[in-house]
Scaffold this motif. Structure first.
Motif, PDB file in Angstrom:
ATOM      1  N   UNK A   1      26.907  67.704  11.663  1.00  0.00           N
ATOM      2  CA  UNK A   1      27.988  67.158  12.238  1.00  0.00           C
ATOM      3  C   UNK A   1      29.165  67.101  11.215  1.00  0.00           C
ATOM      4  N   UNK A   2      30.337  67.676  11.766  1.00  0.00           N
ATOM      5  CA  UNK A   2      31.386  68.162  10.757  1.00  0.00           C
ATOM      6  C   UNK A   2      32.425  66.922  11.097  1.00  0.00           C
ATOM      7  N   UNK A   3      33.299  66.519   9.902  1.00  0.00           N
ATOM      8  CA  UNK A   3      34.479  65.403  10.065  1.00  0.00           C
ATOM      9  C   UNK A   3      35.543  66.069   9.114  1.00  0.00           C
ATOM     10  N   UNK A   4      36.537  66.463   9.832  1.00  0.00           N
ATOM     11  CA  UNK A   4      37.776  67.024   9.097  1.00  0.00           C
ATOM     12  C   UNK A   4      38.774  66.097   8.415  1.00  0.00           C
ATOM     13  N   UNK A   5      39.204  66.556   7.582  1.00  0.00           N
ATOM     14  CA  UNK A   5      40.033  65.762   6.748  1.00  0.00           C
ATOM     15  C   UNK A   5      41.185  65.209   7.577  1.00  0.00           C
ATOM     16  N   UNK A   6      41.873  66.204   8.353  1.00  0.00           N
ATOM     17  CA  UNK A   6      43.064  65.328   9.112  1.00  0.00           C
ATOM     18  C   UNK A   6      42.653  64.528  10.257  1.00  0.00           C
ATOM     19  N   UNK A   7      41.256  64.648  10.695  1.00  0.00           N
ATOM     20  CA  UNK A   7      40.823  63.372  11.612  1.00  0.00           C
ATOM     21  C   UNK A   7      40.571  62.097  10.966  1.00  0.00           C
ATOM     22  N   UNK A   8      39.954  62.290   9.645  1.00  0.00           N
ATOM     23  CA  UNK A   8      39.721  61.226   8.740  1.00  0.00           C
ATOM     24  C   UNK A   8      40.887  60.493   8.474  1.00  0.00           C
ATOM     25  N   UNK A   9      41.942  61.226   7.943  1.00  0.00           N
ATOM     26  CA  UNK A   9      43.302  60.627   7.513  1.00  0.00           C
ATOM     27  C   UNK A   9      43.893  59.955   8.984  1.00  0.00           C
TER      28      UNK A   9
END
Length: 723
Positions: free
Chosen positions: A568-576
């Motif tokens: 599972x991948x979570x990008x930095x932009x999505x988190x911010x």
């Protein structure tokens, strides 16, 4: 006391007198004897009575006697008084006792009355309590609305199970009524069995009507549970009329027509919609809808062929068995007289006709021609529906495979055109094979995009929440943030030997291992430092942008997939983007990240070495610039509004002066016109430069413009007193 005393004096020879003592009544003597307890003195002797020698002695004696009599009288009076006192006392005591008894009785009566009053009060209190309870119940009824009864939810399993049960009598009536009407032997040989089954089906039909009165319906999105509303909703529907017609007791006609006419129960066929409802509900609930559609289609075809076979046998009977080759053969032949042969032959003829295969004898009568033509038309329609439905079902069954195969073909064509190496091409094809064989070819976002956000979030939490909670920095986050992050997770599959990240790469994603094995390897790609398994994660620090991190946003290790791995991948932009709505969670995550870096010795605490992030500075500058632009546009709008209002005020003042008969000073207006012309001649480039300058001159111009109307208004104020 009634005592009488008589004194008789007798004169005897000279002065001698004879005194006779008083005679006492014997009754008084008896009373006196009874009253005095003391002994009475003896009566006087005759010597003393007839003593006449001395008169003085007689007088003394008389005195003494008189005194004695007085004493006796006193004593008697005293005794009588005592007796009377005693009697009075006794009477008083008796009266007192009677009064006491009366008082006791009165007290008892009072107690009884008090008890009765208490009982009445208790009854009144009970009645009041009952009234209060009734009032409370009424209030509750008003608040809660109508009383809820047992209601069947149309979406529940109980409703579906009832559909399964009620479908059985519907299927029985649709198959057996026509067969019993056309084949008389079937009706006669099993008469009691048919009666039992018929009336059992009728009972189920009645139960179905009662079931419908307890079946809820949705009103403004809520399930209605009021008994009266449910009954009214059912009785007002068209289905209620059909159900009533289907329950008409047509079996009474058996007494007039006989038992050879089971077709009088044809009204029982009107419950067909229950069977259709069961099929629709099963189609949505089953995991194999295409197979179920094929089975229902085959069942419909069999029922139509069954009805056509029964009608063919009955039509042959009306014309005459064996009258021509087209009808059913004569029953005199032993092989065609059996019930099973009758039905099988008719079913065979019906199948050949409806499937348009033919190979049946040609009709000879006009009625036979018409019957055959109708059968052919129905057969053409059936054949068309069969072919069309089966084609759509097969295409739906293979839709996903066809779409996936088209994707593979496009990639193969691209690699062939771009001359990709054979090894890489094999790896790509193997990756696709792995996705298809393990049923991972579906895009989760594409599949779930038709669902509302809440349902999509619940599915995501059910599938991915446990995996996300394994990450240390997300363990104590808010539930709302976790739900958003769950929706932002992207599944990725890596082939054996693929690098997930390399040392020195900029970290823009973090990864969570769902399934598979990853190895932390050296720069040569062979030496393994450790192996990461299911539930492990990495890259969480690089997406937080923690100030003072010695590693910065760079990867510090090489991670390679040993076999096929699901991540599972979570990008930095999505988190911010998710953290913008949760600033507290953002600070908490940064604190946790600093603690982890401090444990690993990767945090630089010297403020001189902590440099601001260039991207953060750019974001801040862009925000300031955007706010400045907004302020400029707002200021321009305000100035324009100010100019408009100023012009409107001047025009109104001029109109008022004209109405008042004063001369309007047009010098200022004439002066403003050349100014406007001069401003119009100014080139656009100079205007742009003026906009970029400080806003002080604009403020001064505004102050001058504000002063002008004040100067204009002064003479007007001076003229007012003259008016």
């Amino acid at each position: 006391m009634g005592e009488r005393r008589s004194y008789r004096t007798m004169i005897v020879s000279g002065s001698a007198t004879l005194t006779v003592p008083p005679r006492m009544d014997p009754i008084l003597e008896e009373d006196s004897g009874e009253d005095s307890g003391s002994p009475r003195p003896p009566p006087p002797s005759p010597r003393r009575l007839f003593n006449v020698n001395n008169s003085n002695n007689n007088e003394e004696e008389e005195k003494e006697k008189a005194e004695k009599d007085k004493k006796e009288k006193k004593e008697k009076k005293e005794k009588k008084e005592k007796k009377e006192k005693k009697k009075k006392k006794e009477e008083k005591e008796q009266e007192n006792e009677k009064e006491k008894e009366k008082e006791q009785e009165k007290d008892k009566e009072k107690e009884k009355e008090k008890e009765k009053e208490k009982e009445k009060e208790k009854e009144k209190e009970k009645e009041k309590e009952k009234e209060k309870e009734k009032d409370k119940e009424k209030d509750k009824d008003k608040k809660e609305g109508p009383k809820e009864v047992f209601v069947i939810n149309p979406a529940s399993n109980l409703y579906y199970q009832w559909l399964v049960l009620i479908t059985l009598p519907v299927m029985y009536n649709w198959t057996m009524i026509i067969a019993r009407a056309c084949f008389e032997e079937l009706q006669h040989n099993y008469l009691m069995t048919w009666f039992i089954l018929d009336y059992l089906c009728d009972l189920l039909y009645l139960a179905d009507m009662a079931f419908r009165t307890r079946t809820g319906y949705l009103d403004q999105g809520l399930l209605v549970k009021d008994k009266n509303l449910l009954i009214k909703h059912y009785t007002d529907s068209f289905q209620f009329r059909i159900d009533v017609i289907s329950m008409i007791p047509t079996d009474v006609l058996y007494f007039a027509l006989g038992l050879d006419y089971p077709e009088i129960r044809i009204n029982k066929l009107l419950r067909l919609n229950r069977m259709f409802e069961f099929f629709d509900r099963s189609q949505t609930m089953t995991n194999y809808p295409n197979i179920f559609r094929i089975c229902t289609l085959v069942m419909y075809i069999l029922i139509i062929i069954h009805w056509n076979a029964c009608l063919y046998f009955s039509f042959s009977k009306s014309i005459g068995f064996g009258s021509d080759p087209w009808v059913y053969p004569s029953l005199d032949e032993p092989e065609f007289g059996d019930l099973s042969r009758k039905y099988s032959f008719s079913l065979y003829w019906s199948t050949l006709t409806l499937t348009t295969i033919g190979e049946t004898p040609s009709p000879e009568l006009d009625s036979e021609f018409f019957f055959h033509v109708m059968d052919f038309l129905v057969g053409v329609l059936i054949f068309a529906t069969i072919v069309g439905n089966i084609a759509t079902m097969i295409s739906n069954m293979n839709a996903a495979q066809a779409q996936f195969q088209a994707r593979i073909d496009n990639i193969k064509q691209y690699m062939h055109v771009r001359h990709v190496s054979k090894d890489l091409e094999k790896r790509v094809i193997k990756w696709f094979d792995y996705l298809w064989t393990n049923k991972k070819a579906q895009d989760e976002r594409e599949v779930l995009r038709y669902l509302p956000d809440k349902l999509r979030a619940e599915i995501g939490m059910n599938v991915h929440l446990d995996t996300l909670k394994k990450v240390r920095i997300f363990a104590d986050c808010e539930a709302g943030l976790l739900i958003q992050l769950v929706l932002l997770l992207r599944p990725q599959v890596y082939s054996p030997g693929d690098y997930i990240c390399r040392k020195g790469d900029i970290g823009r994603e973090m990864y969570i291992i769902k399934e598979g094995k990853l190895a932390v390897v050296a720069d040569d790609g062979v030496t393994q430092f450790c192996v990461l398994g299911d539930g492990s994660y990495f890259g969480e620090i690089s997406i937080l942008n923690i100030k003072g991190s010695k590693a910065g946003n760079r990867r510090t290790a090489n991670i390679r997939s040993i076999g096929y791995s699901d991540l599972f991948c979570l990008t930095k932009d999505d988190l911010m983007e998710a953290l913008t709505e949760y600033p507290e969670a953002k600070t908490m995550l940064e604190d946790k990240g600093r603690q982890i870096l401090m444990k690993d010795g990767l945090l630089d605490l010297d403020p001189a070495n902590i440099k601001p992030d260039q991207k953060d500075l750019e974001d801040r500058v862009n925000r300031i610039y955007s706010t400045m632009m907004l302020m400029q546009t707002k200021l321009k709008k305000l100035l324009a509004d100010y100019d408009k209002t100023e012009k409107d005020l001047k025009q109104r003042i001029a109109q008022i002066e004209r109405y008042a008969g004063e001369e309007v000073e047009e010098d200022e207006e004439e002066e403003e016109e050349p100014k406007k012309e001069e401003e119009a001649t100014v080139p656009e480039e100079e205007k742009k430069e003026e906009d970029t300058k400080d806003e002080k001159p604009e403020g001064e111009e505004q102050a001058e413009e504000e002063k002008k109307p004040e100067e204009e208004e002064k003479p007007e104020e001076g003229e007012k007193p003259e008016e």
